[in-house]
Design a protein around this motif. Structure first.
Motif, PDB file in Angstrom:
ATOM      1  N   PRO A 107       0.811  -1.227   0.000  1.00 36.80           N
ATOM      2  CA  PRO A 107       0.000   0.000   0.000  1.00 36.80           C
ATOM      3  C   PRO A 107       0.843   1.275   0.000  1.00 36.80           C
ATOM      4  CG  PRO A 107      -0.915  -1.576   1.532  1.00 36.80           C
ATOM      5  CD  PRO A 107       0.423  -2.118   1.114  1.00 36.80           C
ATOM      6  N   VAL A 108       2.014   1.232   0.633  1.00 40.51           N
ATOM      7  CA  VAL A 108       2.891   2.399   0.665  1.00 40.51           C
ATOM      8  C   VAL A 108       3.464   2.656  -0.730  1.00 40.51           C
ATOM      9  CG1 VAL A 108       4.947   3.430   1.699  1.00 40.51           C
ATOM     10  CG2 VAL A 108       3.471   1.946   3.074  1.00 40.51           C
ATOM     11  N   VAL A 109       3.899   1.584  -1.371  1.00 41.60           N
ATOM     12  CA  VAL A 109       4.464   1.713  -2.720  1.00 41.60           C
ATOM     13  C   VAL A 109       3.415   2.210  -3.701  1.00 41.60           C
ATOM     14  CG1 VAL A 109       5.477   0.420  -4.645  1.00 41.60           C
ATOM     15  CG2 VAL A 109       6.234  -0.034  -2.309  1.00 41.60           C
ATOM     16  N   ARG A 110       2.203   1.709  -3.559  1.00 45.98           N
ATOM     17  CA  ARG A 110       1.127   2.116  -4.475  1.00 45.98           C
ATOM     18  C   ARG A 110       0.842   3.610  -4.375  1.00 45.98           C
ATOM     19  NH1 ARG A 110      -3.884  -2.095  -5.084  1.00 45.98           N
ATOM     20  NH2 ARG A 110      -2.750  -3.751  -6.172  1.00 45.98           N
ATOM     21  N   MET A 111       0.852   4.139  -3.170  1.00 48.81           N
ATOM     22  CA  MET A 111       0.610   5.566  -3.002  1.00 48.81           C
ATOM     23  C   MET A 111       1.839   6.372  -3.395  1.00 48.81           C
ATOM     24  SD  MET A 111      -0.634   7.693   0.400  1.00 48.81           S
ATOM     25  CE  MET A 111      -2.327   7.117   0.230  1.00 48.81           C
ATOM     26  N   GLY A 112       3.013   5.785  -3.203  1.00 51.02           N
ATOM     27  CA  GLY A 112       4.275   6.494  -3.377  1.00 51.02           C
ATOM     28  C   GLY A 112       4.909   6.671  -2.005  1.00 51.02           C
ATOM     29  N   VAL A 113       6.129   6.204  -1.838  1.00 47.99           N
ATOM     30  CA  VAL A 113       6.759   6.208  -0.518  1.00 47.99           C
ATOM     31  C   VAL A 113       6.869   7.617   0.041  1.00 47.99           C
ATOM     32  CG1 VAL A 113       8.840   5.603   0.778  1.00 47.99           C
ATOM     33  CG2 VAL A 113       8.031   4.097  -1.063  1.00 47.99           C
ATOM     34  N   ASP A 114       7.311   8.561  -0.764  1.00 44.40           N
ATOM     35  CA  ASP A 114       7.439   9.934  -0.287  1.00 44.40           C
ATOM     36  C   ASP A 114       6.082  10.530   0.055  1.00 44.40           C
ATOM     37  OD1 ASP A 114       9.477  12.392  -0.183  1.00 44.40           O
ATOM     38  OD2 ASP A 114       7.577  13.102  -1.039  1.00 44.40           O
ATOM     39  N   GLU A 115       5.086  10.272  -0.787  1.00 47.04           N
ATOM     40  CA  GLU A 115       3.739  10.802  -0.547  1.00 47.04           C
ATOM     41  C   GLU A 115       3.166  10.245   0.747  1.00 47.04           C
ATOM     42  OE1 GLU A 115      -0.061  12.730  -1.537  1.00 47.04           O
ATOM     43  OE2 GLU A 115       2.055  13.086  -1.984  1.00 47.04           O
ATOM     44  N   PHE A 116       3.323   8.952   0.956  1.00 43.40           N
ATOM     45  CA  PHE A 116       2.809   8.322   2.171  1.00 43.40           C
ATOM     46  C   PHE A 116       3.495   8.909   3.402  1.00 43.40           C
ATOM     47  CE2 PHE A 116       0.338   4.586   3.583  1.00 43.40           C
ATOM     48  CZ  PHE A 116       0.685   4.569   4.922  1.00 43.40           C
ATOM     49  N   ALA A 117       4.806   9.013   3.339  1.00 44.73           N
ATOM     50  CA  ALA A 117       5.567   9.542   4.472  1.00 44.73           C
ATOM     51  C   ALA A 117       5.181  10.989   4.767  1.00 44.73           C
ATOM     52  CB  ALA A 117       7.057   9.436   4.189  1.00 44.73           C
ATOM     53  N   ARG A 118       5.045  11.782   3.738  1.00 43.03           N
ATOM     54  CA  ARG A 118       4.685  13.191   3.920  1.00 43.03           C
ATOM     55  C   ARG A 118       3.323  13.321   4.591  1.00 43.03           C
ATOM     56  NH1 ARG A 118       1.451  16.586   1.497  1.00 43.03           N
ATOM     57  NH2 ARG A 118       1.000  15.160  -0.235  1.00 43.03           N
ATOM     58  N   GLU A 140      14.536   3.435  -0.174  1.00 49.34           N
ATOM     59  CA  GLU A 140      13.615   4.542  -0.426  1.00 49.34           C
ATOM     60  C   GLU A 140      12.914   4.977   0.864  1.00 49.34           C
ATOM     61  OE1 GLU A 140      10.205   5.854  -3.713  1.00 49.34           O
ATOM     62  OE2 GLU A 140      10.844   3.759  -3.566  1.00 49.34           O
ATOM     63  N   TRP A 141      12.603   4.008   1.720  1.00 44.74           N
ATOM     64  CA  TRP A 141      11.963   4.318   2.996  1.00 44.74           C
ATOM     65  C   TRP A 141      12.941   5.009   3.944  1.00 44.74           C
ATOM     66  CZ3 TRP A 141       8.714   6.122   5.988  1.00 44.74           C
ATOM     67  CH2 TRP A 141       8.550   5.778   7.322  1.00 44.74           C
ATOM     68  N   GLU A 143      15.263   7.065   3.104  1.00 45.15           N
ATOM     69  CA  GLU A 143      15.343   8.450   2.643  1.00 45.15           C
ATOM     70  C   GLU A 143      14.102   9.240   3.040  1.00 45.15           C
ATOM     71  OE1 GLU A 143      15.962   8.110  -1.524  1.00 45.15           O
ATOM     72  OE2 GLU A 143      18.033   7.413  -1.343  1.00 45.15           O
ATOM     73  N   ALA A 144      12.931   8.648   2.837  1.00 44.90           N
ATOM     74  CA  ALA A 144      11.683   9.352   3.146  1.00 44.90           C
ATOM     75  C   ALA A 144      11.524   9.551   4.656  1.00 44.90           C
ATOM     76  CB  ALA A 144      10.492   8.582   2.586  1.00 44.90           C
ATOM     77  N   SER A 145      11.869   8.535   5.446  1.00 44.50           N
ATOM     78  CA  SER A 145      11.715   8.650   6.894  1.00 44.50           C
ATOM     79  C   SER A 145      12.673   9.694   7.468  1.00 44.50           C
ATOM     80  CB  SER A 145      11.931   7.296   7.575  1.00 44.50           C
ATOM     81  OG  SER A 145      13.202   6.769   7.272  1.00 44.50           O
ATOM     82  N   ASP A 146      13.861   9.792   6.898  1.00 41.75           N
ATOM     83  CA  ASP A 146      14.792  10.839   7.325  1.00 41.75           C
ATOM     84  C   ASP A 146      14.276  12.220   6.928  1.00 41.75           C
ATOM     85  OD1 ASP A 146      16.546   9.042   8.459  1.00 41.75           O
ATOM     86  OD2 ASP A 146      17.895   8.969   6.727  1.00 41.75           O
ATOM     87  N   ARG A 147      13.718  12.299   5.731  1.00 46.10           N
ATOM     88  CA  ARG A 147      13.229  13.584   5.212  1.00 46.10           C
ATOM     89  C   ARG A 147      12.109  14.146   6.092  1.00 46.10           C
ATOM     90  NH1 ARG A 147      11.901  11.839   0.387  1.00 46.10           N
ATOM     91  NH2 ARG A 147      14.065  12.064  -0.297  1.00 46.10           N
TER      92      ARG A 147
END
Length: 269
Positions: A107-118, A140-141, A143-147
């Motif tokens: 589900p995270v990949v489908r939405m987009g990892v950055d989009e989900f994290a944001r 990828e996770w 990077e997004a979790s750090d961001r």
């Protein structure tokens, strides 16, 4: 410091392990899952896991599968998990409860990892627990979790090799999720003896905070695990309470479980 780590450390400083409760988003409705999460926090949960209903929940036992299947049948959409997180965090701001999302990775990949994290960060979420994602495949996770300043919680199990244990402990932020047994979630009459060994192995591998889940359903289980783990994770028992008695029953069970959190030994010393 991460939100999850801060809440666990606060509990430990008070001479007890942290209580972590799981509830599925959208069960039996988005509104009622928010209410249940609020009651869970008011009942004594330090951290809350909000599960994303998924069509192929390979790790979930029958109680959670039935709840998530019902949520999906009623039209639950992944984006609604952010409404649940926001609703709980805003209503429990005075408690500072850390709310994480537990989700399979698809589900995270489908939405987009950055989009989900944001969106999770914007909703006030603390981070993600990802049962089917391993650190080797999580760049990828990372990077997004750090961001967005999110915690990342990976799982270790009785089958984890020392090398895998060390890699996972290093990758986690917030806490490391120790699976107490090989199998699926579900309330059990006893906690597997392997749980203590997994906690000790994770600590030896460098994990700063280790919380135990799977099969935890009674205050006696909580009391047993609280003596050697930093946090105790309860899922199916709370979902059953929600099913049978609604949000208020979730709060009552959380209060009962909280009674077992005090430590009788200096765990991790």
């Amino acid at each position: 410091m991460s939100k999850s780590a801060a809440k666990i450390d606060q509990a430990l400083a008070g001479g007890r392990a942290a209580l972590i409760g799981y509830l599925p988003a959208g069960y039996p409705s988005v509104e009622e899952s928010i209410e249940a999460g609020i009651e869970l926090a008011r009942g004594g949960a330090d951290l809350i896991e909000i599960g994303v209903p998924y069509s192929d929940p390979v790790m979930d036992g029958s109680v959670i599968q039935a709840a998530t299947t019902e949520a999906l049948a009623r039209g639950f959409r992944v984006a609604s998990v952010f409404d649940v997180v926001r609703g709980i965090t805003e209503a429990t701001a005075d408690l500072g409860t850390a709310v994480l999302v537990m989700t399979y990775w698809n589900p995270v990949v489908r939405m987009g990892v950055d989009e989900f994290a944001r969106r999770l960060a914007e909703a006030g979420g603390a981070g993600l627990i990802t049962p089917d994602l391993i650190p080797d495949e999580a760049e990828e996770w990372f990077e997004a979790s750090d961001r967005y300043g999110l915690d990342r919680v990976f799982l270790v199990a009785p089958s984890s090799t020392p090398e895998r244990m060390a890699m996972t402990a290093k990758a986690c932020r917030g806490f490391t999720y120790a699976v107490s047994l090989m199998g699926v979630t579900g309330a059990r009459t006893a906690v597997d003896a392997a749980a203590r060994d997994v906690v000790e192995a994770a600590r030896a591998a460098g994990a700063e905070r280790v919380c135990v889940g799977l099969g935890v359903s009674t205050a006696e289980h909580v009391r047993e695990i609280a003596d050697y783990a930093d946090g105790v994770i309860v899922g199916s028992a709370l979902v059953s309470a929600q099913r049978d008695g609604g949000p208020s029953a979730v709060g009552r069970l959380a209060s009962e479980l909280s009674a077992g959190l005090s430590r009788t030994t200096a765990a991790g010393a």
